[in-house]
Structures are given as structure tokens and as C-alpha cells.
Design a protein around this motif. Structure first.
Motif, PDB file in Angstrom:
ATOM      1  N   ILE A   5      22.307  -9.451  33.223  1.00  0.00           N
ATOM      2  CA  ILE A   5      20.899  -9.387  33.068  1.00  0.00           C
ATOM      3  C   ILE A   5      20.586  -8.099  33.354  1.00  0.00           C
ATOM      4  N   ILE A   6      19.606  -7.672  32.216  1.00  0.00           N
ATOM      5  CA  ILE A   6      18.868  -6.550  32.105  1.00  0.00           C
ATOM      6  C   ILE A   6      17.443  -6.726  32.810  1.00  0.00           C
ATOM      7  N   TYR A   7      16.776  -6.038  33.588  1.00  0.00           N
ATOM      8  CA  TYR A   7      15.459  -6.406  34.072  1.00  0.00           C
ATOM      9  C   TYR A   7      14.762  -5.146  34.188  1.00  0.00           C
ATOM     10  N   PHE A   8      13.490  -5.485  34.658  1.00  0.00           N
ATOM     11  CA  PHE A   8      12.602  -4.322  35.222  1.00  0.00           C
ATOM     12  C   PHE A   8      11.670  -4.646  36.033  1.00  0.00           C
ATOM     13  N   ASN A   9      11.281  -4.010  37.279  1.00  0.00           N
ATOM     14  CA  ASN A   9      10.217  -4.255  38.085  1.00  0.00           C
ATOM     15  C   ASN A   9       8.855  -3.914  37.516  1.00  0.00           C
ATOM     16  N   GLN A  10       7.836  -4.717  37.760  1.00  0.00           N
ATOM     17  CA  GLN A  10       6.652  -4.342  36.931  1.00  0.00           C
ATOM     18  C   GLN A  10       5.943  -3.004  37.301  1.00  0.00           C
ATOM     19  N   GLN A  11       6.322  -2.748  38.680  1.00  0.00           N
ATOM     20  CA  GLN A  11       6.044  -1.217  38.794  1.00  0.00           C
ATOM     21  C   GLN A  11       6.432  -0.060  38.123  1.00  0.00           C
ATOM     22  N   TRP A  12       7.707  -0.539  37.584  1.00  0.00           N
ATOM     23  CA  TRP A  12       8.278   0.625  36.704  1.00  0.00           C
ATOM     24  C   TRP A  12       7.526   0.827  35.325  1.00  0.00           C
ATOM     25  N   TYR A  41      22.571 -12.472  22.356  1.00  0.00           N
ATOM     26  CA  TYR A  41      21.227 -12.818  22.903  1.00  0.00           C
ATOM     27  C   TYR A  41      21.672 -14.043  23.888  1.00  0.00           C
ATOM     28  N   VAL A  42      21.119 -14.214  25.074  1.00  0.00           N
ATOM     29  CA  VAL A  42      21.010 -15.414  25.769  1.00  0.00           C
ATOM     30  C   VAL A  42      19.640 -16.034  26.229  1.00  0.00           C
ATOM     31  N   PHE A  43      18.874 -15.043  26.544  1.00  0.00           N
ATOM     32  CA  PHE A  43      17.536 -15.298  26.939  1.00  0.00           C
ATOM     33  C   PHE A  43      16.719 -14.021  27.033  1.00  0.00           C
ATOM     34  N   ALA A  44      15.553 -13.938  26.945  1.00  0.00           N
ATOM     35  CA  ALA A  44      14.452 -12.814  27.262  1.00  0.00           C
ATOM     36  C   ALA A  44      13.122 -13.049  27.512  1.00  0.00           C
ATOM     37  N   GLY A  45      12.593 -12.592  28.310  1.00  0.00           N
ATOM     38  CA  GLY A  45      11.297 -12.954  28.808  1.00  0.00           C
ATOM     39  C   GLY A  45      10.431 -12.106  29.846  1.00  0.00           C
ATOM     40  N   GLY A  46       9.232 -12.010  29.579  1.00  0.00           N
ATOM     41  CA  GLY A  46       8.359 -11.405  30.464  1.00  0.00           C
ATOM     42  C   GLY A  46       7.973 -12.463  31.590  1.00  0.00           C
ATOM     43  N   LEU A  47       7.708 -12.025  32.783  1.00  0.00           N
ATOM     44  CA  LEU A  47       7.090 -12.905  33.866  1.00  0.00           C
ATOM     45  C   LEU A  47       5.753 -12.744  33.924  1.00  0.00           C
ATOM     46  N   GLU A  48       5.038 -14.211  34.378  1.00  0.00           N
ATOM     47  CA  GLU A  48       3.837 -13.962  34.910  1.00  0.00           C
ATOM     48  C   GLU A  48       3.468 -13.102  35.783  1.00  0.00           C
ATOM     49  N   ASP A  49       2.261 -12.789  36.255  1.00  0.00           N
ATOM     50  CA  ASP A  49       1.938 -12.023  37.537  1.00  0.00           C
ATOM     51  C   ASP A  49       2.576 -12.597  38.660  1.00  0.00           C
ATOM     52  N   ILE A  50       2.803 -11.990  39.735  1.00  0.00           N
ATOM     53  CA  ILE A  50       3.272 -12.417  40.953  1.00  0.00           C
ATOM     54  C   ILE A  50       2.363 -13.252  41.614  1.00  0.00           C
ATOM     55  N   ASP A  51       0.940 -13.327  41.312  1.00  0.00           N
ATOM     56  CA  ASP A  51      -0.042 -14.000  42.302  1.00  0.00           C
ATOM     57  C   ASP A  51       0.025 -15.543  41.634  1.00  0.00           C
ATOM     58  N   LYS A  52       0.872 -15.631  40.437  1.00  0.00           N
ATOM     59  CA  LYS A  52       0.981 -17.166  39.992  1.00  0.00           C
ATOM     60  C   LYS A  52       2.290 -17.435  40.532  1.00  0.00           C
ATOM     61  N   ALA A  53       2.884 -16.897  41.152  1.00  0.00           N
ATOM     62  CA  ALA A  53       4.314 -17.479  41.732  1.00  0.00           C
ATOM     63  C   ALA A  53       4.190 -18.531  42.927  1.00  0.00           C
ATOM     64  N   GLU A  75       7.038  -4.243  45.071  1.00  0.00           N
ATOM     65  CA  GLU A  75       7.814  -4.325  43.645  1.00  0.00           C
ATOM     66  C   GLU A  75       8.040  -5.949  43.391  1.00  0.00           C
ATOM     67  N   PHE A  76       7.816  -6.421  42.269  1.00  0.00           N
ATOM     68  CA  PHE A  76       8.299  -7.580  41.890  1.00  0.00           C
ATOM     69  C   PHE A  76       8.796  -7.580  40.439  1.00  0.00           C
ATOM     70  N   TRP A 104       9.963   1.850  29.370  1.00  0.00           N
ATOM     71  CA  TRP A 104      10.056   1.999  30.933  1.00  0.00           C
ATOM     72  C   TRP A 104      11.507   1.729  31.295  1.00  0.00           C
ATOM     73  N   PRO A 105      12.231   2.089  32.641  1.00  0.00           N
ATOM     74  CA  PRO A 105      13.424   1.849  33.011  1.00  0.00           C
ATOM     75  C   PRO A 105      13.959   0.514  33.122  1.00  0.00           C
ATOM     76  N   GLN A 106      15.187   0.080  32.851  1.00  0.00           N
ATOM     77  CA  GLN A 106      15.592  -1.048  32.936  1.00  0.00           C
ATOM     78  C   GLN A 106      16.901  -1.109  33.799  1.00  0.00           C
ATOM     79  N   GLU A 107      17.247  -2.116  34.585  1.00  0.00           N
ATOM     80  CA  GLU A 107      18.311  -2.123  35.453  1.00  0.00           C
ATOM     81  C   GLU A 107      19.272  -3.185  34.922  1.00  0.00           C
ATOM     82  N   VAL A 108      20.577  -3.074  35.114  1.00  0.00           N
ATOM     83  CA  VAL A 108      21.560  -3.941  34.572  1.00  0.00           C
ATOM     84  C   VAL A 108      22.677  -4.394  35.688  1.00  0.00           C
ATOM     85  N   ARG A 109      22.790  -5.656  35.825  1.00  0.00           N
ATOM     86  CA  ARG A 109      23.823  -6.099  36.710  1.00  0.00           C
ATOM     87  C   ARG A 109      24.619  -7.466  36.180  1.00  0.00           C
TER      88      ARG A 109
END
Length: 112
Positions: A5-12, A41-53, A75-76, A104-109
Motif C-alpha cells: 500500500i502506497i498512501y498519504f495523509n491529507q495533511q502532507w 496495479y491493484v487499486f488506487a483512489g482518493g478518499l472523501e473528507d474525514i467529515d463524511k466518515a 491527521e487522516f 507530496w510525500p507517500q508512505e509505503v507498507r
């Protein structure tokens, strides 16, 4: 082969004009197309704002569904990509391409 998974926090993302953020979309989409062409490629997508969680919690023994995130945090997660590649080096390479495209930065796990 492993999944990562390659991801980023919105604050980054940082503070940028709407025009700047929109200009990154085609660059990121080009990397996703490159991933598809490479067969990683398996999947990629941006997420809705945290207030819609909303959250599902069954730790009490009874399922509770609530509006909002499970825990209040500064952070989210802003978006994610999942790739299926041979090793850490390949995952790092794709994360680097995304970081350059997005600006912006990406983190990998590795996904266990």
C-alpha cells in the motif's frame, strides 16, 4: 510477488491553490496508467473528507455504527494505491513516481 500500500495523509498535501492541486491529477493518472501497463496495479483512489466518515465498532460485543471517524485525530488518510510487485525496491520506485506526480510525500507498507 507482494502487495504494497502506497498512501498519504491529507495533511502532507500542504497548502496549494486549487489550480495547483487540479494540475497534479493528470500527472498522477499517468502514473496509474503506467502501473496498469506494467501489470502491477491493484487499486488506487482518493478518499472523501474525514467529515463524511463513519465507523463500525464491535469491541463491546454489540455492533455500533456511528457518524465520523473512530477516533478524533489531526491527521487522516487522503488516498491510497495498492500495487503487486516483486520486492521493496519496486514498491519504492512506484511510490517515488507517485510522490513526484502528486507533489507530496507517500508512505509505503507491505500488506501482510
Amino acid at each position: 510477488m507482494n502487495q504494497y500500500i502506497i498512501y498519504f495523509n491529507q495533511q502532507w498535501v500542504g497548502d496549494h491553490s486549487d489550480e495547483w492541486v487540479v494540475s497534479r491529477g493528470p500527472l498522477a493518472n499517468a502514473v496509474v496508467e503506467e502501473m496498469k501497463d506494467a501489470g502491477v496495479y491493484v487499486f488506487a483512489g482518493g478518499l472523501e473528507d474525514i467529515d463524511k466518515a463513519f465507523s463500525a465498532d464491535a469491541t463491546s460485543g454489540t455492533l455500533q455504527i456511528t457518524d465520523g471517524p473512530f477516533i478524533a485525530t489531526k491527521e487522516f488518510l487522503g488516498g491510497l494505491t495498492i500495487v503487486h510487485v516483486a520486492d521493496d525496491e519496486a514498491a519504492k520506485m512506484w511510490a517515488g513516481k507517485l510522490a513526484l506526480a502528486c507533489g507530496w510525500p507517500q508512505e509505503v507498507r507491505r500488506i501482510g
